[in-house]
Design a protein around this motif. Structure first.
Motif, PDB file in Angstrom:
ATOM      1  N   UNK A 225       1.171  -1.555  -0.338  1.00 53.33           N
ATOM      2  CA  UNK A 225       0.235   0.074   0.160  1.00 53.33           C
ATOM      3  C   UNK A 225       0.979   1.582  -0.125  1.00 53.33           C
ATOM      4  N   UNK A 226       1.143   2.291  -0.736  1.00 57.26           N
ATOM      5  CA  UNK A 226       1.163   3.610  -0.958  1.00 57.26           C
ATOM      6  C   UNK A 226       0.374   4.593   0.048  1.00 57.26           C
ATOM      7  N   UNK A 227       1.059   5.458   0.857  1.00 56.81           N
ATOM      8  CA  UNK A 227       0.240   6.044   2.012  1.00 56.81           C
ATOM      9  C   UNK A 227       0.888   7.822   1.528  1.00 56.81           C
ATOM     10  N   UNK A 228       0.144   8.309   1.537  1.00 57.52           N
ATOM     11  CA  UNK A 228       0.622   9.880   0.041  1.00 57.52           C
ATOM     12  C   UNK A 228      -0.663  10.733   0.385  1.00 57.52           C
ATOM     13  N   UNK A 229      -0.056  11.805  -0.288  1.00 52.87           N
ATOM     14  CA  UNK A 229      -1.597  13.125   0.031  1.00 52.87           C
ATOM     15  C   UNK A 229      -2.488  12.772  -1.072  1.00 52.87           C
TER      16      UNK A 229
END
Length: 247
Positions: free
Chosen positions: A187-191
């Motif tokens: 999973x990518x966590x970003x704005x």
């Protein structure tokens, strides 16, 4: 899992909660995973949740949740465990009658996950499973989540619950979850929010290892973070657990 399999698991995990509650010394014992709740509160909560989603499913209206009038009287009358069984039956009857593709309002529209009866069934498996664990823990005999429930539970948590939270408030990060049983998720966590299985390549800054059941229970904060193995930047996993709302 098929729609019928999801319904079977909702039924099974709801029954597991009631079995654990019936075996407890009292319905007034505390529930460790739900601070300030007793078993009585836990049974009431799941019953209310299941009755709510039964109404949502029957309405087949994606525009808004049901009104108070549409929901009707939902408080228990008589034996609490019997009322709980009736609550589960109402939900299952509504889901069967609707079918998996029937449209429905959901709180997870922002995630991009389907707003259908099938998606409701999928989430209700996790709702019942985690609360069954809560009841078992309160009764002193916690059991791992069934493998099929837990494996789907990791993906469902990341792609529905977390993806509904909006933009990630911390520094961007890629996190991998690896189950001892074999499956893994990135999973990518970003704005931009939460993206499960991102197309772009790159190594995770944090990798969380454990059984599928422990991964789900750690994400839902039912077990401590150190109950799973965290490689890399452990602070990211702490931030992730703190960010999510998992009542």
């Amino acid at each position: 899992m098929t729609f019928d399999e999801l319904l079977t698991l909702v039924d099974d995990r709801s029954a597991a909660l009631r079995s654990a509650a019936a075996a407890a010394s009292s319905l007034e014992v505390a529930v460790p995973g739900c601070p300030d709740w007793t078993l009585d509160d836990l049974i009431y909560h799941l019953g209310q949740v299941q009755r709510f989603w039964a109404v949502v499913t029957r309405l087949a209206d994606t525009s808004a949740p049901p009104t108070t009038e549409q929901r009707g009287v939902t408080d228990p009358e008589g034996d609490l465990l019997e009322w709980s069984a009736e609550s589960t039956a109402l939900l299952l009857d509504a889901l069967r009658a609707a079918g998996p593709e029937s449209p429905a309002w959901t709180w997870w529209a922002a995630s991009g996950a389907p707003m259908t009866a099938g998606a409701i069934a999928r989430h209700q498996v996790q709702e019942a499973a985690v609360h069954a664990y809560d009841a078992q823990e309160a009764a002193g005999k916690p059991e791992p989540l069934p493998a099929a429930v837990a494996v789907d539970g990791v993906a469902e948590f990341l792609s529905v619950a977390m993806a509904s939270l909006g933009k990630w408030p911390h520094r961007p990060a890629r996190v991998a979850f690896t189950a001892i049983e074999g499956p893994s998720w990135v999973v990518d966590l970003s704005p931009a929010g939460v993206q499960l299985d991102p197309a772009a390549s790159g190594e995770p800054v944090t990798t969380v290892h454990g059984t599928a059941s422990d991964l789900v229970l750690a994400l839902y904060k039912r077990i401590p973070a150190d109950a799973v193995r965290v490689d890399g930047d452990a602070a990211v996993f702490t931030e992730l657990r703190t960010w999510s709302d998992t009542e």
